[in-house]
Design a protein around this motif. Sequence first.
Motif, PDB file in Angstrom:
ATOM      1  N   PRO A  77       1.050  -1.067   0.402  1.00 32.87           N
ATOM      2  CA  PRO A  77       0.293  -0.071   0.018  1.00 32.87           C
ATOM      3  C   PRO A  77       0.488   0.929  -0.178  1.00 32.87           C
ATOM      4  CG  PRO A  77      -0.027  -1.198   1.830  1.00 32.87           C
ATOM      5  CD  PRO A  77       0.684  -2.071   1.301  1.00 32.87           C
ATOM      6  N   LEU A  78       1.291   1.384  -0.614  1.00 33.11           N
ATOM      7  CA  LEU A  78       3.082   2.553  -1.211  1.00 33.11           C
ATOM      8  C   LEU A  78       3.489   2.361  -2.069  1.00 33.11           C
ATOM      9  CD1 LEU A  78       5.859   2.424   1.183  1.00 33.11           C
ATOM     10  CD2 LEU A  78       4.626   0.314   0.720  1.00 33.11           C
ATOM     11  N   GLY A  79       4.025   3.190  -2.933  1.00 31.06           N
ATOM     12  CA  GLY A  79       5.001   3.433  -4.452  1.00 31.06           C
ATOM     13  C   GLY A  79       4.793   4.226  -4.817  1.00 31.06           C
ATOM     14  N   PRO A  80       5.554   4.190  -6.562  1.00 30.55           N
ATOM     15  CA  PRO A  80       5.056   5.381  -7.613  1.00 30.55           C
ATOM     16  C   PRO A  80       3.661   5.651  -7.785  1.00 30.55           C
ATOM     17  CG  PRO A  80       6.590   3.800  -7.832  1.00 30.55           C
ATOM     18  CD  PRO A  80       5.830   2.537  -6.015  1.00 30.55           C
ATOM     19  N   ASN A  81       2.986   4.336  -7.925  1.00 30.32           N
ATOM     20  CA  ASN A  81       1.577   4.705  -8.652  1.00 30.32           C
ATOM     21  C   ASN A  81       0.643   5.301  -7.616  1.00 30.32           C
ATOM     22  OD1 ASN A  81       1.915   3.714 -11.008  1.00 30.32           O
ATOM     23  ND2 ASN A  81       1.642   1.273 -10.412  1.00 30.32           N
ATOM     24  N   VAL A  82       0.532   5.273  -6.569  1.00 30.77           N
ATOM     25  CA  VAL A  82      -0.512   5.899  -5.043  1.00 30.77           C
ATOM     26  C   VAL A  82       0.219   6.590  -5.679  1.00 30.77           C
ATOM     27  CG1 VAL A  82      -0.795   6.217  -2.916  1.00 30.77           C
ATOM     28  CG2 VAL A  82      -0.288   3.833  -3.422  1.00 30.77           C
ATOM     29  N   ASN A  83       1.660   7.010  -5.473  1.00 32.32           N
ATOM     30  CA  ASN A  83       1.908   9.267  -5.354  1.00 32.32           C
ATOM     31  C   ASN A  83       1.438   9.495  -6.700  1.00 32.32           C
ATOM     32  OD1 ASN A  83       3.218   8.668  -3.085  1.00 32.32           O
ATOM     33  ND2 ASN A  83       5.777   8.283  -3.933  1.00 32.32           N
ATOM     34  N   GLY A  84       1.590   8.671  -7.830  1.00 31.70           N
ATOM     35  CA  GLY A  84       1.290   9.509  -8.882  1.00 31.70           C
ATOM     36  C   GLY A  84      -0.084   9.546  -9.240  1.00 31.70           C
ATOM     37  N   PHE A  85      -0.903   8.553  -8.705  1.00 35.48           N
ATOM     38  CA  PHE A  85      -2.636   8.706  -8.565  1.00 35.48           C
ATOM     39  C   PHE A  85      -2.706  10.184  -7.942  1.00 35.48           C
ATOM     40  CE2 PHE A  85      -5.908   6.538  -7.576  1.00 35.48           C
ATOM     41  CZ  PHE A  85      -7.569   7.345  -8.528  1.00 35.48           C
ATOM     42  N   SER A 115      -8.390   2.826  -0.070  1.00 36.08           N
ATOM     43  CA  SER A 115      -9.194   1.049  -0.654  1.00 36.08           C
ATOM     44  C   SER A 115     -10.564   1.428   0.074  1.00 36.08           C
ATOM     45  CB  SER A 115      -9.406   0.486   0.709  1.00 36.08           C
ATOM     46  OG  SER A 115      -9.986   0.846   2.169  1.00 36.08           O
ATOM     47  N   ALA A 116     -11.211   2.613   0.148  1.00 31.85           N
ATOM     48  CA  ALA A 116     -12.478   3.224  -0.563  1.00 31.85           C
ATOM     49  C   ALA A 116     -13.210   4.397  -0.204  1.00 31.85           C
ATOM     50  CB  ALA A 116     -13.607   1.844   0.443  1.00 31.85           C
ATOM     51  N   GLY A 117     -14.495   4.494  -0.957  1.00 40.22           N
ATOM     52  CA  GLY A 117     -14.918   6.022  -0.145  1.00 40.22           C
ATOM     53  C   GLY A 117     -15.182   6.402   1.042  1.00 40.22           C
ATOM     54  N   GLY A 126     -12.321   1.627  -4.106  1.00 44.65           N
ATOM     55  CA  GLY A 126     -11.096   2.523  -3.944  1.00 44.65           C
ATOM     56  C   GLY A 126     -11.548   3.568  -3.702  1.00 44.65           C
ATOM     57  N   GLY A 127     -11.170   4.395  -3.485  1.00 46.37           N
ATOM     58  CA  GLY A 127     -11.542   6.261  -3.045  1.00 46.37           C
ATOM     59  C   GLY A 127      -9.991   6.759  -2.511  1.00 46.37           C
ATOM     60  N   ALA A 128     -10.454   8.327  -2.044  1.00 44.22           N
ATOM     61  CA  ALA A 128      -9.419   9.318  -2.085  1.00 44.22           C
ATOM     62  C   ALA A 128     -10.835  10.160  -0.887  1.00 44.22           C
ATOM     63  CB  ALA A 128      -8.986  10.092  -3.254  1.00 44.22           C
ATOM     64  N   ARG A 169      -5.090   2.197   3.366  1.00 47.84           N
ATOM     65  CA  ARG A 169      -4.640   2.429   2.156  1.00 47.84           C
ATOM     66  C   ARG A 169      -4.325   1.856   1.396  1.00 47.84           C
ATOM     67  NH1 ARG A 169      -2.493   7.382   0.125  1.00 47.84           N
ATOM     68  NH2 ARG A 169      -0.198   7.901   0.608  1.00 47.84           N
ATOM     69  N   MET A 170      -4.320   2.353   0.047  1.00 43.49           N
ATOM     70  CA  MET A 170      -4.737   2.009  -1.584  1.00 43.49           C
ATOM     71  C   MET A 170      -3.183   1.348  -1.748  1.00 43.49           C
ATOM     72  SD  MET A 170      -5.616   3.857  -4.834  1.00 43.49           S
ATOM     73  CE  MET A 170      -7.406   3.646  -5.166  1.00 43.49           C
TER      74      MET A 170
END
Length: 387
Positions: free
Chosen positions: A31-39, A57-59, A198-200, A236-237
């Motif tokens: 649940p971390l990494g370049p895609n998370v930061n980029g998204f 992980s969800a709205g 997922g959500g944000a 976390r996503m």
Amino acid sequence: MEDKIWLSSPHMGGNELKYIHEAFDTNWVAPLGPNVNGFEEDLAQYLQEEVKVVALSAGTAALHLALIQCGVGYGDEVICQSMTFSASANPIVYQGAFPVFVDSEPETWNICPFALEEAIKDRIAKGKVPKAIIAVHLYGMPFKVDEISGIAAKYNIPLIEDAAEALGSTYKGKACGTFGRMGVLSFNGNKIITTSGGGALVCHNQHEKDTAVFLSTQARDQAPHYQHSHIGYNYRMSNIAAGIGRGQMEVLPERVIQRRKAHDFYRELFHDIEGVKVFSEPTSDYYSNHWLSAIILNPNRSQVTPEDLRLALLESNIESRPLWKPMHLQPIFSGASYYGGKVAQELFENGLCLPSGSNLTENELHRIAQVIHRVFKKQYHLETKTN
């Protein structure tokens, strides 16, 4: 039987696999990494405001963290729009708080400013100042932002903006999800873009984002061992899910256009059909992504009921769905306080959501139109015989 036409199915753009393969190739599957930061960066840039975004992980998880950051705790009260999906209300109960439900107004189907202020005044008179207000942009339609924000500010109550269905919608040119103390987005499989699930959380400063990241990764203190001074969550996503999101962000503007075209299709389809109104923006201040296109059938002017139409579509393997059943009518919330009239209830009783996916084909639209014409042609013949 012809293939199923879904209400709102996932629609891949093509580049999602590129980001997923990068995650596998570099072994970033946590649940971390370049895609998370980029998204998160992609979303912040799309919203075009000075916001910070936390991929989760969800709205529902985002809404829960928003309530925590607004200080909602055991025994508190939170005002919530009644006309919504249960995920808008459930996190209130997670915190041991009590939802206070408010009716809709008929123009946007969202929280009614008059009923909202009535609720606030009455709760204050009863010795309970609400700790937060949850307002929803239903089906992508912005709520009355100026009025609702003004009431929240007047009584100094934080406004949490449930924009789970409204990524791509704007009010007076400003993106939904950026008006409240915090905003909530969803990327469930049926949303306008998806990360599978997922959500944000949309924040307005770095401290809020850092707090959300801390809480969503089990609230681990800065120590070489596992030490916890707060209750945390596994919200976390993953970097893989975020990779899907990065590919989806590349086609989001196109998806908004496609959903709005589906709405225009229904407006044209029902233009000359008596007793049916397609849910549309009340003024040019509102710009909806039309995540779901919905109609209201006037029981005084149409002999067709929403259930008649739903069953006819189902018979042709086409999915449709009643509008959200208001929260104050749900068994689990039967004891909750409610303010307003019967707008939400009547919308639920007389409304129907129609297939709205951005991947609807011309053949599928033709199939939908055929069923609708057939159903309402029967109504016309019944009216002719009666007259």
